[in-house]
Write an enzyme that holds these catalytic residues in place. Structure first.
Site, PDB file in Angstrom:
ATOM      1  N   ARG A  98       0.795  -1.242   0.000  1.00  0.00           N
ATOM      2  CA  ARG A  98       0.000   0.000   0.000  1.00  0.00           C
ATOM      3  C   ARG A  98       0.826   1.291   0.000  1.00  0.00           C
ATOM      4  NH1 ARG A  98      -4.123  -2.778  -1.843  1.00  0.00           N
ATOM      5  NH2 ARG A  98      -5.415  -3.831  -0.281  1.00  0.00           N
ATOM      6  N   ASN A 128      -0.006  -1.575  -7.602  1.00  0.00           N
ATOM      7  CA  ASN A 128      -1.247  -0.798  -7.725  1.00  0.00           C
ATOM      8  C   ASN A 128      -1.388   0.211  -6.597  1.00  0.00           C
ATOM      9  OD1 ASN A 128      -1.673  -2.927  -5.886  1.00  0.00           O
ATOM     10  ND2 ASN A 128      -3.876  -2.983  -6.293  1.00  0.00           N
ATOM     11  N   HIS A 213      -3.506 -10.499 -13.189  1.00  0.00           N
ATOM     12  CA  HIS A 213      -4.771 -10.649 -12.464  1.00  0.00           C
ATOM     13  C   HIS A 213      -5.789 -11.038 -13.519  1.00  0.00           C
ATOM     14  CE1 HIS A 213      -8.055  -9.107  -9.700  1.00  0.00           C
ATOM     15  NE2 HIS A 213      -8.655  -9.045 -10.866  1.00  0.00           N
ATOM     16  N   HIS A 266      -3.446 -15.658  -8.152  1.00  0.00           N
ATOM     17  CA  HIS A 266      -4.602 -16.047  -7.333  1.00  0.00           C
ATOM     18  C   HIS A 266      -5.658 -16.840  -8.085  1.00  0.00           C
ATOM     19  CE1 HIS A 266      -6.138 -12.406  -9.172  1.00  0.00           C
ATOM     20  NE2 HIS A 266      -5.529 -11.596  -8.343  1.00  0.00           N
ATOM     21  N   ASP A 340      -1.426 -12.852  -1.501  1.00  0.00           N
ATOM     22  CA  ASP A 340      -2.205 -11.697  -1.970  1.00  0.00           C
ATOM     23  C   ASP A 340      -2.654 -10.858  -0.764  1.00  0.00           C
ATOM     24  OD1 ASP A 340      -5.159 -11.200  -4.134  1.00  0.00           O
ATOM     25  OD2 ASP A 340      -3.520  -9.865  -3.539  1.00  0.00           O
ATOM     26  N   HIS A 344      -6.894  -3.589   4.470  1.00  0.00           N
ATOM     27  CA  HIS A 344      -7.870  -2.498   4.403  1.00  0.00           C
ATOM     28  C   HIS A 344      -8.202  -2.068   5.817  1.00  0.00           C
ATOM     29  CE1 HIS A 344      -8.655  -2.717   0.145  1.00  0.00           C
ATOM     30  NE2 HIS A 344      -8.836  -4.015   0.225  1.00  0.00           N
ATOM     31  N   GLY A 359     -10.586  -7.895  -0.456  1.00  0.00           N
ATOM     32  CA  GLY A 359      -9.229  -8.211  -0.008  1.00  0.00           C
ATOM     33  C   GLY A 359      -9.139  -8.586   1.451  1.00  0.00           C
TER      34      GLY A 359
END
Lengths: 467, 315
Positions: A98, A128, A213, A266, A340, A344, A359
Site C-alpha cells: 500500500r 497498484n 490478475h 490467485h 495476496d 484495508h 481483499g
C-alpha cells in the site's frame, strides 16, 4: 590501405553488449547480522531433502555450520530449538504494501513486520499504489524507503501499462534496469488482448515475467462473491468462475504464441486449474499461484453476508473448486502459494458486504493455515506444502532460501504443535481484515531470520543467556 | 426471538404464531382502529435508507397503533447524505435507547449488521436483494384469510426473481406453510440455483393456468438497459399477467408498487380476484404483530394479555 575482402557489416542486434551489473532487486533496512546458535531443532528443507534434528550456527548473518556439538562463539545468542522445526524462511511474491498512497492501510515497515511474523524472508510488493509504480522515479523512491524501513528484503513490481490503464506500455526496459522484479497490473486485468500481446513481445527487452490478475470485468460486473447457491440464496451479485477461467485460457494461448512467460495470479476455480494444466501440457510458458484462503475456505464461509472479511477477489468458491486447487498444488499445475496480502482499514471492511473493498490480509496466518487446514488434514504432505511456500521467488529471479553452509541466513523457527488464536494478541499489520479471525490454528512462528538479520521474535520467545 | 431478520430459519410454528397474533390484533383494534398501549413509553426507530411508500408508512402506523414514540430516519435529509456510515448512524440512534429499530437498506445483511451493533430488537424491512420477511408474513396472512391454510397450494412467483428479496422471503414462507412454489421468468432473471431451494424453475408461463395463486413481481425498467432483457415488448409478450392469462379462479398478488402495463396489465390490477389492496391493508396489522411478538414483555399468558387490552379499550 589493404585491399582484402570487405569486413562484413554485423547487424546491431548481434553485437555483444557491454556487461551490465544485474540490478538489485531486494531492499532491506540496515541492521546487525544475526549471530545465532540454534540447538536441537528439526531442520527441514524439502529442496535439499534435509530432515534432520541438529544444530545450526549463523555467523555474521551466514549459515556457517550445521552439525552436532557446535561450540557457540563469543557474542552468539543460543536458541533452544528442541521440539521446534527450522524451515528455510518463506517467500511471498504477491503482497500489497500500500505504499505510496494508501499507507493508512499498511506501509513498508508494518507490512514487512507482518511478513516477518509469518516466517517470510522475501516479499514482492504489487504496483497498484497511488501513484502506481509505472516510473523509475516511483520505483527508486520505494527502494530507498525499503532500505530504511523494511524488516525483511522487499522487491517491487512495476506496472505493465502506464497508470494501470491497460493501454500504453510502461517503460519496461528502464524499470527492469532499475530493479523491478516483475511487471504486473494486479488489481486490474489487462482486458485488451492486443495490449497483452504487445506487452509480452516488448518485455523481452526487459526479461521479466508478466504476472496477471485474470478477470473478465464484463462477466464479473456487479458481483461480490462466487456465483452459486450461496449467492443466489443471499441475493448478493455473483462472480462466475468463467470470469477467471475464460481469460486464463485466452492468456495462456497468447503466451504460448509469443513464447514469453506469464504468471497467473490467485487462481480460484477448477476450470482455471484445468486451463493451466492443459496449457502446461502443450508446453506453454505459464505458471500460477493459489492463496491460503482459497485453499482453506469456500463460499459457505460468507455465511449470512454480514462480514466483509470474507470478501475478496477472486472470491471463495465451492468445495469442488477448493479440491481442484489442492490437486493442482500436488500435481505441479499450481507452482506455489502466495497470500495476496491485501490490507484495508477496519472502517472500510465494516461496510455492508456489497460496498466493502475486496481483499484480506494473509502474511501472519499463511503457514499456520496451510499447516492446520491442509497438512494436518492429510491433504498436503509437509514437504510439498513447505516447498510451495518457499519456491515462489525463483521465477522472478529471487534467490531461493536454503538451509546449507555458506547460504545467507533465511530461516524461520516454528513450533508446529503450539496453537494460537488468530487476532487475539493483535496484529503486526496495520490492518486486521483477516478471514481467519478467531480461529485456533497450529504452528506458531517463533523467530524469523531474513537476509541475515533477526527480523522477528515471538513476544514470549525469550532470548537466552549468551554462553 | 429477539429480532426478525429473515424468514430463513423460521419454523412453521414461528410463522404461524406471527399470523395468529396479527389475527388477534385485527379483531381487537377492529374497524375503528383502536390503539393499544403495548409500546407506550417506548421508542421505535424507522431507519429507511432506500425509497419506500408502503413499508415505511405501514411500519409507522403499526408502531403508532401500539402507542410507541417514533423516530423516522431516511437517507435524504439525514447525515447519511454526508457519508455517515451505517455503523455510526446506528450508534447515534442507539443513544435514544430504542426498543426496536426497523431497517430498510439497499445492502444485503444490513439488518444483521445493525443487530450486531445494538441491543434493540431489529426488524428487517428489506435488505438489498436478500429478504423482506414482513412482506412474506403479510402475504401469507392475506392468502390465509382468503383461502385458509396454504397446504398443497400451487403458487407461481413470476418476474425478476434474481433481483427480488420478496421472492426469496416468499419462497421460504410459502414452502414452510406447505405450499408448492414455482418461480417463473426470463432465463437471465431466474438463477438456476433456485431449483436447489426446493422450487420448480420455469422460463415460460405454460402451466401457470394450474396455479392457485399468481404472485407477480415488479419489473424495473433498468433491467432492459442493463442487458438482462432485449425489450419491454419481449417481456410483456411472454410474462405479463393480463386478463387473458389470469383465470377467474386464480388469485393475483403483487407486493407493489405496480408498473402498470409492464408486469401487470391495467385490467387485472383492480380485478375482483386481485388481492393487492388486501395485501397493503394486512401490512399494518402484521407489522403490529411483529412488534408485539418481539417487544411485549408479557410473561403473562396470551389470553390474559388480550383480556387486559380489551379492558383498557372499553374503559
Amino acid at each position: 590501405m589493404s585491399s582484402g575482402p570487405p569486413t562484413p557489416i554485423r547487424p546491431l542486434a548481434e553485437m555483444p553488449l557491454p556487461p551490465t551489473p544485474a540490478p538489485q532487486l531486494l531492499y532491506q533496512r540496515g541492521g546487525s547480522d544475526a549471530q545465532l546458535l540454534i540447538r536441537g531443532a528439526r531442520l527441514f528443507d524439502p529442496a535439499l531433502e534435509l530432515d534432520e534434528t541438529t544444530d545450526v550456527l549463523v555467523v555474521d548473518g551466514v549459515i556457517s555450520a550445521i552439525g552436532t556439538d557446535i561450540k557457540a562463539p563469543d557474542d552468539c545468542e543460543v536458541v533452544d530449538g528442541s521440539g521446534k522445526t527450522l524451515f528455510p524462511a518463506f517467500v511471498d511474491p504477491h503482497v500489497h504494501l500500500r505504499t505510496p498512497g494508501f499507507t493508512y492501510k499498511e506501509d513498508l515497515e508494518s507490512g514487512t513486520r507482518a511478513a516477518a511474523a509469518g516466517g517470510f524472508c522475501q516479499v514482492i510488493a504489487m504496483a497498484n499504489t497511488n501513484p502506481p509504480v509505472d516510473s523509475v522515479a516511483v520505483l527508486q523512491a520505494l527502494q530507498r524507503q525499503a532500505a530504511e524501513d523494511a524488516h525483511i528484503p522487499v522487491a517491487f513490481g512495476a506496472t505493465v501499462t502506464r497508470g494501470m490503464r491497460g493501454a500504453e506500455l510502461s517503460d519496461m526496459h528502464a524499470l527492469a534496469k532499475a530493479g523491478a522484479a516483475v511487471f504486473t497490473d494486479d488489481g486490474v486485468p489487462i482486458a485488451d488482448a492486443g495490449v497483452l500481446r504487445r506487452a509480452l513481445r516488448y518485455q523481452a527487452v526487459a526479461g521479466l515475467v508478466l504476472a496477471l490478475h485474470e478477470e473478465d470485468h464484463t462477466l464479473s460486473a456487479g458481483g461480490s462473491m462466487h456465483e452459486g447457491v450461496v449467492s443466489a440464496r443471499l441475493g448478493i451479485g455473483g462472480i462466475p468462475s468463467i470470469s477467471e477461467s475464460a481469460i486464463i485460457a485466452r492468456d495462456a494461448l497468447i503466451a504460448e504464441y509469443e513464447g514469453q512467460p506469464i504468471h497467473m495470479q490467485h487462481l480460484s476455480a477448477r476450470e482455471s486449474v484445468q486451463a493451466v494444466r492443459e496449457a502446461k501440457l502443450r508446453g506453454a510458458p505459464v505458471t500460477c499461484e493459489a492463496s491460503p484462503h482459497h485453499l482453506a475456505l469456500t463460499d459457505a464461509a460468507v455465511g449470512d453476508g454480514s462480514d466483509a472479511c470474507f470478501k475478496m477477489n477472486p472470491p471463495l468458491r465451492t468445495e469442488d473448486d477448493r479440491q481442484a486447487l489442492i490437486e493442482g498444488l500436488c500435481d505441479g499445475t499450481i507452482d506455489f502459494i502466495a497470500t495476496d496480502h491485501a490490507p484495508h482499514a477496519g472502517y472500510e471492511k465494516d461496510e455492508p458486504f456489497e460496498d466493502a473493498p475486496f481483499g484480506v490480509i494473509g502474511l501472519e496466518t499463511a503457514f499456520s493455515v496451510i499447516y492446520t487446514d491442509l497438512v494436518l488434514t492429510g491433504d498436503l504432505e509437509l514437504a510439498l506444502a513447505v516447498d510451495r511456500m518457499i519456491c515462489g521467488g525463483e521465477i522472478f529471479g529471487l534467490p531461493r532460501p536454503r538451509i546449507a553452509e555458506g547460504e545467507p541466513a533465511n530461516l524461520c523457527l516454528v513450533d508446529l504443535d503450539a496453537t494460537w488464536v488468530v487476532g487475539e494478541a493483535g496484529w503486526q499489520s496495520k490492518s486486521s481484515n483477516s478471514c481467519f479471525q478467531g480461529r485456533t490454528l497450529s504452528a506458531v512462528v517463533l523467530m524469523t531470520i531474513a537476509g541475515g538479520q533477526v527480523a522477528y521474535r515471538a513476544r514470549s520467545f525469550a532470548i537466552q543467556e549468551v554462553e | 426471538m429477539r429480532n426478525l431478520l429473515e424468514i430463513e430459519g423460521l419454523s412453521r410454528e414461528q410463522i404461524e404464531r406471527f399470523l395468529a397474533r396479527a389475527e388477534s390484533l385485527a379483531s381487537i383494534t377492529g374497524s375503528e382502529k383502536k390503539k393499544l398501549p403495548t409500546l407506550s413509553g417506548r421508542t421505535v426507530v424507522n431507519l429507511f435508507l432506500e425509497a419506500s411508500t408502503r413499508t415505511s408508512t405501514s411500519f409507522d402506523l403499526a408502531a403508532k397503533r401500539l402507542s410507541a414514540d417514533i423516530i423516522s430516519v431516511r437517507s435524504d435529509g439525514s447525515s447519511v447524505e454526508k457519508g455517515e456510515s451505517l455503523k455510526d448512524t446506528v450508534q447515534t440512534l442507539t443513544a435514544y435507547e430504542p426498543a426496536a429499530i426497523v431497517v430498510r437498506s439497499p445492502h444485503v445483511a444490513s439488518a444483521q449488521m445493525v443487530a450486531n451493533w445494538t441491543n434493540a430488537a431489529v426488524i428487517n424491512a428489506g435488505d438489498g436483494k436478500h429478504e423482506h420477511p414482513t412482506q412474506a408474513l403479510l402475504d401469507a396472512y392475506t392468502l390465509r384469510n382468503r383461502l385458509g391454510p396454504l397446504d398443497g397450494l400451487n403458487v407461481w412467483i413470476v418476474g425478476d426473481i434474481l433481483h427480488s428479496r420478496v421472492a426469496r422471503s416468499n419462497i421460504l414462507a410459502f414452502q414452510q406453510l406447505g405450499a408448492d412454489v414455482t418461480v417463473c421468468g426470463p432465463p437471465t432473471l431466474v438463477p438456476r440455483e433456485f431449483a436447489e431451494l426446493g422450487c420448480e424453475v420455469r422460463y415460460s408461463l405454460a402451466g401457470s393456468e394450474h396455479a392457485d395463486v399468481i404472485y407477480v413481481l415488479r419489473l424495473q425498467r433498468e433491467r432492459m438497459t442493463q442487458g438482462h432483457l432485449p425489450s419491454m415488448g419481449e417481456y410483456i409478450s411472454q410474462y405479463q399477467i393480463n386478463a387473458r392469462r389470469l383465470g377467474a379462479n386464480q388469485l393475483l398478488m403483487h407486493p407493489g408498487p405496480v408498473n402498470r402495463g409492464v408486469e401487470l396489465a391495467d385490467d387485472v390490477v383492480d380485478a375482483p380476484n386481485s388481492l393487492i389492496t388486501q395485501q397493503v391493508q394486512a401490512g399494518v396489522v402484521v407489522r403490529m404483530a411483529v412488534f408485539y411478538e418481539l417487544l411485549s414483555t408479557g410473561n403473562v399468558d396470551d389470553g390474559e394479555q388480550m383480556k387486559v387490552a380489551t379492558v383498557e379499550l372499553t374503559r
